[in-house]
Structure formats: structure tokens, C-alpha cells
Design an enzyme around this catalytic site. Sequence first.
Site, PDB file in Angstrom:
ATOM      1  N   HIS A   4       0.825  -1.222   0.000  1.00 20.04           N
ATOM      2  CA  HIS A   4       0.000   0.000   0.000  1.00 20.04           C
ATOM      3  C   HIS A   4       0.854   1.265   0.000  1.00 20.04           C
ATOM      4  O   HIS A   4       0.349   2.342  -0.293  1.00 20.04           O
ATOM      5  CB  HIS A   4      -0.924   0.006   1.223  1.00 20.04           C
ATOM      6  CG  HIS A   4      -2.025  -1.003   1.135  1.00 20.04           C
ATOM      7  ND1 HIS A   4      -3.323  -0.655   0.853  1.00 20.04           N
ATOM      8  CD2 HIS A   4      -2.020  -2.344   1.261  1.00 20.04           C
ATOM      9  CE1 HIS A   4      -4.074  -1.748   0.826  1.00 20.04           C
ATOM     10  NE2 HIS A   4      -3.308  -2.794   1.073  1.00 20.04           N
ATOM     11  N   ASP A  21       3.453   9.550  -0.955  1.00 19.36           N
ATOM     12  CA  ASP A  21       2.295   8.775  -0.522  1.00 19.36           C
ATOM     13  C   ASP A  21       2.090   7.627  -1.486  1.00 19.36           C
ATOM     14  O   ASP A  21       2.230   7.825  -2.701  1.00 19.36           O
ATOM     15  CB  ASP A  21       1.049   9.685  -0.542  1.00 19.36           C
ATOM     16  CG  ASP A  21       0.124   9.425   0.628  1.00 19.36           C
ATOM     17  OD1 ASP A  21       0.122   8.290   1.128  1.00 19.36           O
ATOM     18  OD2 ASP A  21      -0.601  10.354   1.031  1.00 19.36           O
TER      19      ASP A  21
HETATM   20  P1  ADQ Z   1      -3.039   6.309   4.785  1.00 17.41           P
HETATM   21  O1  ADQ Z   1      -1.635   6.767   4.979  1.00 17.41           O
HETATM   22  O2  ADQ Z   1      -3.845   6.160   6.003  1.00 17.41           O
HETATM   23  O3  ADQ Z   1      -3.108   4.948   3.942  1.00 17.41           O
HETATM   24  P2  ADQ Z   1      -4.910   7.739   2.890  1.00 17.41           P
HETATM   25  O4  ADQ Z   1      -4.898   6.974   1.626  1.00 17.41           O
HETATM   26  O5  ADQ Z   1      -4.971   9.208   2.687  1.00 17.41           O
HETATM   27  O6  ADQ Z   1      -3.662   7.466   3.813  1.00 17.41           O
HETATM   28  O7  ADQ Z   1      -6.179   7.303   3.727  1.00 17.41           O
HETATM   29  C1  ADQ Z   1      -6.561   8.007   4.880  1.00 17.41           C
HETATM   30  C2  ADQ Z   1      -8.004   7.657   5.224  1.00 17.41           C
HETATM   31  O8  ADQ Z   1      -8.282   8.218   6.504  1.00 17.41           O
HETATM   32  C3  ADQ Z   1      -8.994   8.240   4.233  1.00 17.41           C
HETATM   33  O9  ADQ Z   1      -9.947   7.266   3.899  1.00 17.41           O
HETATM   34  C4  ADQ Z   1      -9.632   9.406   4.998  1.00 17.41           C
HETATM   35  O10 ADQ Z   1     -10.996   9.589   4.717  1.00 17.41           O
HETATM   36  C5  ADQ Z   1      -9.461   8.993   6.444  1.00 17.41           C
HETATM   37  N1  ADQ Z   1      -9.278  10.205   7.273  1.00 17.41           N
HETATM   38  C6  ADQ Z   1      -8.275  11.081   7.226  1.00 17.41           C
HETATM   39  N2  ADQ Z   1      -8.473  12.075   8.118  1.00 17.41           N
HETATM   40  C7  ADQ Z   1      -9.627  11.800   8.749  1.00 17.41           C
HETATM   41  C8  ADQ Z   1     -10.373  12.426   9.817  1.00 17.41           C
HETATM   42  N3  ADQ Z   1      -9.963  13.531  10.428  1.00 17.41           N
HETATM   43  N4  ADQ Z   1     -11.502  11.842  10.184  1.00 17.41           N
HETATM   44  C9  ADQ Z   1     -11.935  10.706   9.601  1.00 17.41           C
HETATM   45  N5  ADQ Z   1     -11.286  10.073   8.621  1.00 17.41           N
HETATM   46  C10 ADQ Z   1     -10.144  10.602   8.209  1.00 17.41           C
HETATM   47  C11 ADQ Z   1      -2.160   4.037   3.343  1.00 17.41           C
HETATM   48  C12 ADQ Z   1      -1.129   4.662   2.399  1.00 17.41           C
HETATM   49  C13 ADQ Z   1      -1.830   5.480   1.323  1.00 17.41           C
HETATM   50  C14 ADQ Z   1      -2.821   4.582   0.570  1.00 17.41           C
HETATM   51  C15 ADQ Z   1      -3.722   3.826   1.545  1.00 17.41           C
HETATM   52  C16 ADQ Z   1      -4.552   2.760   0.822  1.00 17.41           C
HETATM   53  O11 ADQ Z   1      -0.227   5.495   3.124  1.00 17.41           O
HETATM   54  O12 ADQ Z   1      -0.907   6.025   0.414  1.00 17.41           O
HETATM   55  O13 ADQ Z   1      -3.632   5.387  -0.260  1.00 17.41           O
HETATM   56  O14 ADQ Z   1      -2.958   3.147   2.534  1.00 17.41           O
HETATM   57  O15 ADQ Z   1      -3.732   1.899   0.098  1.00 17.41           O
END
Ligand code: ADQ
Length: 509
Positions: free
Chosen positions: A187, A399
Site C-alpha cells: 500500500h 504517498d
Molecule cells: P493512509 O496513509 O492512512 O493509507 P490515505 O490513503 O490518505 O492514507 O487514507 C486516509 C483515510 O483516513 C482516508 O480514507 C480518509 O478519509 C481517512 N481520514 C483522514 N483524516 C480523517 C479524519 N480527520 N476523520 C476521519 N477520517 C479521516 C495508506 C497509504 C496510502 C494509501 C492507503 C490505501 O499510506 O498512500 O492510499 O494506505 O492503500
Amino acid sequence: MNHLERDEITMEASVDRGEHHNLVIVSNRLPIVLSKSRKQKWTVNLGSGGLVTALAPVLRDRGGTWVGWPGTAEGDTQEVNTLLQKHNKSIGYKLKPVHLTNSEIENYYKGFSNETIWPLFHDLIDHCKFKPEYWEAYQKVNKKFAAAVKETINDDDFIWIHDYHLISLISYLRKMGVKNKIGFFLHIPFPPTDIYTRLPWREEILDSLLEYDLIGFQTPRDRRNFIISVRTLVDDPEITGKGQVISIKRKSKVLRAGVFPISIDANEFANLAKTPEVRDKTWYLHENFPDQKLLLGVDRLDYTKGIPERLRAYRHAMRTYPELHGKLTFVQVVVPSRRDIYKYDALKMEIERLVSEINGEFSADGWVPIHYMYRSLSRSELSSYYSAAEIAIVTPLKDGMNLVAKEYCASNIEEQGVLILSEFAGTAAQMKTGAILVNPHDTVACAEAIFQAVHMSAEERKTRMRKLRRNIRRYDIFWWVESFLESAFSTDLGSFPVVADYNPLTDSG
Ligand code: ADQ
């Protein structure tokens, strides 16, 4: 082979997604949230992320098991086992917990996973700790997971392992005699070779990766980095194929390496934005910020997300373009994460210092430049912020993908929002023509992008957002699951729909 020939083969090849095989998903965490009330009563809630949404129906249809750590502390083992057994029926597939001791949580999870691999794979070498005791615990826990997987599988099951916490798992499974087909999805990014080779256990990790039958990367850039490391560190690999899936042969073992950009349930986000609850909340947000545009940042607290850099860019925009004062409010939502790692505390303090400095410098009667929230938002709250914000700013330093960018676009049913996106998010590979791409380290360029977004014409906003939404709808989370499973079972190479529109800056090979 030319395009036409390849297309013919695609049409002839029968699509096999391994429907006849049960699925065993393995990830560090089980897809549930367990909590204990003050009266020591447990509640179980199913996680709400995209991965669960996409995989749960497949698990239910085929039958299957999800193996992972329930996220609970050392003492709760028995109670958690009983609780999960009760829930297996209502969930529709089996949850198999792997319990971790406090020392394993410390050294395998916080240590090797989050203080070694996580920063290294995000190119942040200065944040890395290379401790032998972390590596030892990583091996021990991967072996523990392997034993749990072995206990639960039948000969014909397809095992799909997720992410950087469990790379070595396959080596233990093979040593235990498991012959099943095994896939792995990374991921997070795969780093360039000169960074990867700093890892003292680089051969062991690469050897494990090469044992899988299929490995999935988020972008062509990550797969290219992986291939260069394989060529550098491994004798005589034979690499063939072109397109979404290629093959790497070493000795007699063939590994397929594919590009599968993860996504979201785009329809679910669009539908949520249409509900009366979200529409009401969105309306209130507009009422609370009259005559102002909203610039939105939503991130997990993490140094890879570029939050301080973004705050500095906003400050630069405020200094350079005074006409934005009172007209543009920055809403930054940060969800708490990895709380007991020192670097994360220091980052939180840096963010809060910057927010207060910027608010101190620019606040005026009736206008506060930054609204900062440090908490998790409910789905409907998140959706109303996505709907209300005229601009989203997603500027990670690096990311794997970044789902926030996709969630913002999917929620933007009016198609009037603007996305400012880092070149170094995996998402940029798919979204370069619709988003304004920026280098998150370039404060001036980011500030200019903010100014450009504020002044973009309605027509241009619509054209760009339409493109973005079309792409996200087409390559949604269900496409991701299907194309991974199809690649695992197909006999064909490289004939899957390659996601077009890659950014030459991040994906030149
Ligand atoms: P993450 O590093 O967690 O995931 P991301 O893909 O942005 O990063 O996902 C974050 C999730 O958290 C999103 O679904 C978002 O809606 C939720 N979120 C963020 N802030 C929030 C808040 N304040 N309240 C509620 N929800 C919140 C890892 C990798 C990424 C990759 C994903 C999936 O680092 O690059 O996209 O896995 O493979």
C-alpha cells in the site's frame, strides 16, 4: 506484439478471478474496531475503510477468512477470541485473531514497521531506526502470523497478504510447507534503489518479495523502483512483459508484478454527499463562513503528509496576496495516529505552533485564517467538509496513493471543486490532467497554486473535476479487487486495462 494483437488475446482469454478458491486476507489489523466500556463490556464494530468495503462482499460470496491483530492489549486474549467467534456468523466470513504481546507491539509494530520500513519506503532516511531487536521481532511476528494462516487454510485457498508489516510472511509459510497461491499488495511506495539499499536486511526483504506469485504496486514508479532493486541485488533475473502485469523469473520461480492503483467506492461517496444530513451540514458550513472560500486539508497525523510544508505555503499565500484575507479560510483536519511514537508528538507540536503563528499574524475582525481540528470525523461530517470546500489541498511529501484526494473528487457532485495535488502522491499518476500538480517542498509554487485555484473560472473547474470524477468512477475499489484477482489467476501477461494518463514526472518508465 502490437496493440491489436494484444487486444485480441485479451478478448480470447477467459476471465478467471479464481471464483472457485476461498479467499484468505491477511493484514496487520483485523477490519474491526473493538472497544471496552468503563463497565468492561466489549463492543465490536466493523471498520469502515475502502478495503473492508471492497473485500467483505468477495469474502462473503466465496467464503473466506480475514487474519490479523485485533488491536487489543496483551491481557485480553480469551475475551477477544470468544467475542470474535460470536461475530463470525453475523459478519459472513471468519475473523482469525493473531494476538501480540506488548513487547511485540513495541518492536514489530511501532519499531520495525513504523520506525524502519515506513520512513525508509517514503524516502525519509533521517527518520529511520535500524535496530536488530526490531528486525528480530518483525521475524518473530511474521512467523506467528504464518502459523495462524496455516491453521486456517485449505489447499486450494488464495492467500492475499497486505502491506509492509507482513512482507516476510511468505517465507515462513513456504518453510511450513504451504503451497497455495499467494499474492501481496504494497500500500505504500517502493523506494528508489539508493534508498532501499540502506536497509541492513535488504536481501532478506527482497528475497521474500520474490517468493510471492503476484505482487501489486500502487504506481508504475513503485514497480520500476522495485525492478531496479531486483536487477541491482539479484543475480540474473529474467524480466519479461510490458503493461499492467509483467513477469520476473529467478531460478525457476516466476513472480508477476502488477500495477493496481487502489481506490474508493466512488458511488458511495457521491451518494453520501446527496443525503439530506450531509446537505444540511454543508449548508451550515457555508453559513458559518459567509463570503469565504474554503481550502480543505484532511490527513492522518504523519510526517509524510506534508502538513507543516502546506501551512507554510498558506502563510506565503497570505503574505503575497493580501486580497485573500477574509476571503479564503483554511480548514485543516488531522486525525490522531501512532500516538506513542516520539516523532508524531513533535510533529503535532510543530503543526500547532504554525497554526497559532499564522492565526496570530493574519486574524482580523470576524475572520480566523485557519480552522484546525485534531480529531477523527464521522463519515457524514467528512462528506460535508468535502462538499463544502471549494478547494482541497493534498500535498504529501510522498504517498503510496492517497485516498483523501479521491474521496474529495467523488464527493464533489456539483463538479465545482479544485484539487491541488502533490506530484509525489501515487494519485498524481492518475489525476495529473484534472488536478493542479505541485511540488510540496516548493512554498512559492504551492502558494501560487492556491491563488490560481481561488481564481479559476467555473468552466475550467467543471472540465477538470469531470475528468477526475470520470477516472475515479472507472477505476474504483471494485475494479482494484477484480483486476488483482484476475491477474493472480490469468495465464495471460500484461493484457489488463492499463490505467492511462500517468504523470511523466513520477512515472517515466
Ligand atoms: P493512509 O496513509 O492512512 O493509507 P490515505 O490513503 O490518505 O492514507 O487514507 C486516509 C483515510 O483516513 C482516508 O480514507 C480518509 O478519509 C481517512 N481520514 C483522514 N483524516 C480523517 C479524519 N480527520 N476523520 C476521519 N477520517 C479521516 C495508506 C497509504 C496510502 C494509501 C492507503 C490505501 O499510506 O498512500 O492510499 O494506505 O492503500
